[in-house]
Design a protein around this motif. Structure first.
Motif, mmCIF file in Angstrom:
data_model
loop_
_atom_site.group_PDB
_atom_site.id
_atom_site.type_symbol
_atom_site.label_atom_id
_atom_site.label_comp_id
_atom_site.label_asym_id
_atom_site.label_seq_id
_atom_site.Cartn_x
_atom_site.Cartn_y
_atom_site.Cartn_z
ATOM 1 N N PHE A 53 0.806 -1.216 0.000
ATOM 2 C CA PHE A 53 0.000 0.000 0.000
ATOM 3 C C PHE A 53 0.841 1.268 0.000
ATOM 4 C CE2 PHE A 53 -2.012 -3.237 2.863
ATOM 5 C CZ PHE A 53 -2.917 -3.722 1.944
ATOM 6 N N SER A 54 2.134 1.122 -0.167
ATOM 7 C CA SER A 54 3.033 2.273 -0.086
ATOM 8 C C SER A 54 2.906 3.168 -1.317
ATOM 9 C CB SER A 54 4.478 1.794 0.065
ATOM 10 O OG SER A 54 5.352 2.895 0.187
ATOM 11 N N ILE A 55 2.672 4.458 -1.067
ATOM 12 C CA ILE A 55 2.640 5.470 -2.126
ATOM 13 C C ILE A 55 3.600 6.574 -1.708
ATOM 14 C CG2 ILE A 55 1.227 7.150 -3.374
ATOM 15 C CD1 ILE A 55 -1.181 5.375 -2.883
ATOM 16 N N ASN A 56 4.551 6.870 -2.566
ATOM 17 C CA ASN A 56 5.595 7.848 -2.231
ATOM 18 C C ASN A 56 6.294 7.492 -0.919
ATOM 19 O OD1 ASN A 56 5.024 9.432 -4.528
ATOM 20 N ND2 ASN A 56 3.388 10.516 -3.441
ATOM 21 N N HIS A 57 6.580 6.188 -0.776
ATOM 22 C CA HIS A 57 7.312 5.663 0.377
ATOM 23 C C HIS A 57 6.555 5.838 1.696
ATOM 24 C CE1 HIS A 57 10.668 5.267 -2.379
ATOM 25 N NE2 HIS A 57 10.586 6.566 -2.658
ATOM 26 N N SER A 58 5.240 5.900 1.634
ATOM 27 C CA SER A 58 4.442 6.042 2.849
ATOM 28 C C SER A 58 3.142 5.256 2.715
ATOM 29 C CB SER A 58 4.120 7.510 3.121
ATOM 30 O OG SER A 58 3.246 7.626 4.230
ATOM 31 N N ASN A 59 2.759 4.591 3.802
ATOM 32 C CA ASN A 59 1.464 3.895 3.824
ATOM 33 C C ASN A 59 0.551 4.465 4.903
ATOM 34 O OD1 ASN A 59 2.583 2.959 6.171
ATOM 35 N ND2 ASN A 59 2.806 0.838 5.501
ATOM 36 N N LEU A 60 0.827 5.707 5.323
ATOM 37 C CA LEU A 60 0.038 6.311 6.393
ATOM 38 C C LEU A 60 -1.410 6.551 5.972
ATOM 39 C CD1 LEU A 60 2.602 8.843 7.915
ATOM 40 C CD2 LEU A 60 1.993 6.557 8.728
ATOM 41 N N TRP A 61 -1.643 6.731 4.682
ATOM 42 C CA TRP A 61 -2.997 6.959 4.217
ATOM 43 C C TRP A 61 -3.903 5.771 4.541
ATOM 44 C CZ3 TRP A 61 -5.327 3.800 0.515
ATOM 45 C CH2 TRP A 61 -4.462 2.903 -0.137
ATOM 46 N N ILE A 62 -3.371 4.559 4.320
ATOM 47 C CA ILE A 62 -4.200 3.384 4.607
ATOM 48 C C ILE A 62 -4.223 3.081 6.095
ATOM 49 C CG2 ILE A 62 -2.437 1.581 4.342
ATOM 50 C CD1 ILE A 62 -4.625 0.011 2.758
ATOM 51 N N ALA A 63 -3.199 3.511 6.820
ATOM 52 C CA ALA A 63 -3.215 3.351 8.281
ATOM 53 C C ALA A 63 -4.373 4.145 8.883
ATOM 54 C CB ALA A 63 -1.885 3.797 8.871
ATOM 55 N N ASN A 64 -4.622 5.345 8.352
ATOM 56 C CA ASN A 64 -5.754 6.151 8.833
ATOM 57 C C ASN A 64 -7.080 5.428 8.608
ATOM 58 O OD1 ASN A 64 -4.159 8.370 9.657
ATOM 59 N ND2 ASN A 64 -4.126 9.165 7.571
ATOM 60 N N ILE A 65 -7.230 4.837 7.438
ATOM 61 C CA ILE A 65 -8.457 4.107 7.111
ATOM 62 C C ILE A 65 -8.590 2.874 7.990
ATOM 63 C CG2 ILE A 65 -9.660 2.821 5.305
ATOM 64 C CD1 ILE A 65 -8.297 4.695 3.268
ATOM 65 N N GLN A 66 -7.478 2.137 8.144
ATOM 66 C CA GLN A 66 -7.506 0.912 8.945
ATOM 67 C C GLN A 66 -7.869 1.197 10.396
ATOM 68 O OE1 GLN A 66 -5.290 -0.197 11.509
ATOM 69 N NE2 GLN A 66 -6.291 -2.181 11.695
ATOM 70 N N MET A 67 -7.323 2.278 10.947
ATOM 71 C CA MET A 67 -7.609 2.607 12.344
ATOM 72 C C MET A 67 -9.076 3.002 12.532
ATOM 73 S SD MET A 67 -4.105 4.586 13.396
ATOM 74 C CE MET A 67 -2.542 3.685 13.407
ATOM 75 N N ALA A 68 -9.645 3.662 11.533
ATOM 76 C CA ALA A 68 -11.071 4.015 11.607
ATOM 77 C C ALA A 68 -11.937 2.753 11.568
ATOM 78 C CB ALA A 68 -11.443 4.959 10.472
ATOM 79 N N ILE A 69 -11.568 1.796 10.710
ATOM 80 C CA ILE A 69 -12.301 0.533 10.629
ATOM 81 C C ILE A 69 -12.146 -0.254 11.928
ATOM 82 C CG2 ILE A 69 -12.420 -1.699 9.443
ATOM 83 C CD1 ILE A 69 -11.585 -0.223 6.879
ATOM 84 N N PHE A 70 -10.916 -0.302 12.455
ATOM 85 C CA PHE A 70 -10.649 -0.976 13.728
ATOM 86 C C PHE A 70 -11.521 -0.387 14.833
ATOM 87 C CE2 PHE A 70 -8.489 -1.170 17.806
ATOM 88 C CZ PHE A 70 -8.069 -2.493 17.901
ATOM 89 N N PHE A 71 -11.577 0.938 14.884
ATOM 90 C CA PHE A 71 -12.400 1.607 15.892
ATOM 91 C C PHE A 71 -13.869 1.263 15.721
ATOM 92 C CE2 PHE A 71 -15.360 5.138 16.540
ATOM 93 C CZ PHE A 71 -15.324 5.224 17.929
#
Length: 218
Positions: A53-71
């Motif tokens: 899921f890395s875009i421009n050497h970062s996967n923080l975008w999907i981490a935000n989505i994953q944490m919202a789903i986890f919550f």
């Protein structure tokens, strides 16, 4: 890649395997939903480790989505465990507000490509409150003696409570470093992630093992 850096993934995989094995015994209860949810978690973590899921050497975008789903998953599950109507009504609205805040924060404030630490902190607070209310009900509304270690809800709430307290304290202390992608933050994160996930997913595995054939634990 050193798999010793991703011990937390092994605990997530263990919890999924236990949920898969115990699923026939949990079928028909809210706990059965953990099996597909943990499958999603395992796929997400495996993909993250391999930079799917890395875009421009970062996967923080999907981490935000994953944490919202986890919550959302855990908040709705915990809400279903509560018995006090007033709690359920107000906390249902709080969950909706938290998801709305997370979406707005991602879209307009901390952003889609940065780690949305404000959202994570709010999500952790709500989950901590839900866990504490469960324990309060367990102490005040149980009319007969019971063995709490045989209650799957006790283990789920214990794991989530410790997980959320640890992550809340971590992000509250290092939110700025996380938002700025500070390298030292990532070194700290690996250690915290391994510890908090080990606690959470071990507790989930024990919760699933509480189920015996033919009956849901009381």
């Amino acid at each position: 890649m050193l798999w010793s850096d991703y011990i937390y993934f092994l605990f997530e995989l263990m919890a999924f395997i236990v949920a898969f094995v115990q699923w026939p015994k949990m079928k028909g209860t809210p706990y059965s939903y953990f099996m597909p949810f943990l499958l999603y978690i395992v796929i997400y973590e495996f993909g993250t480790i391999h930079n799917w899921f890395s875009i421009n050497h970062s996967n923080l975008w999907i981490a935000n989505i994953q944490m919202a789903i986890f919550f959302l998953f855990n908040a709705l599950f915990l809400l279903g465990e509560l018995k006090t109507p007033a709690f359920k009504k107000h906390l249902g609205a709080t969950i909706v507000f938290t998801i709305g805040f997370s979406i707005i924060n991602m879209a307009f404030f901390q952003g889609f490509w940065k780690l949305d630490t404000m959202s994570i902190l709010l999500q952790d607070v709500v989950l901590i409150v839900l866990c504490c209310l469960y324990f309060s009900e367990l102490m005040h509304y149980t009319l007969q003696p019971l063995s709490i270690i045989k209650l799957p809800g006790f283990w789920v709430n214990t794991g989530l409570l410790f997980f959320c307290i640890i992550t809340f304290m971590f992000f509250a202390s290092y939110a700025y470093m996380a938002y700025k992608n500070n390298y030292n933050y990532f070194l700290l994160f690996w250690g915290i992630a391994n510890a908090s996930n080990a606690i959470l997913y071990s507790c989930l595995a024990v919760a699933f093992l509480c189920f015996r054939k033919g009956a849901e634990p009381g």
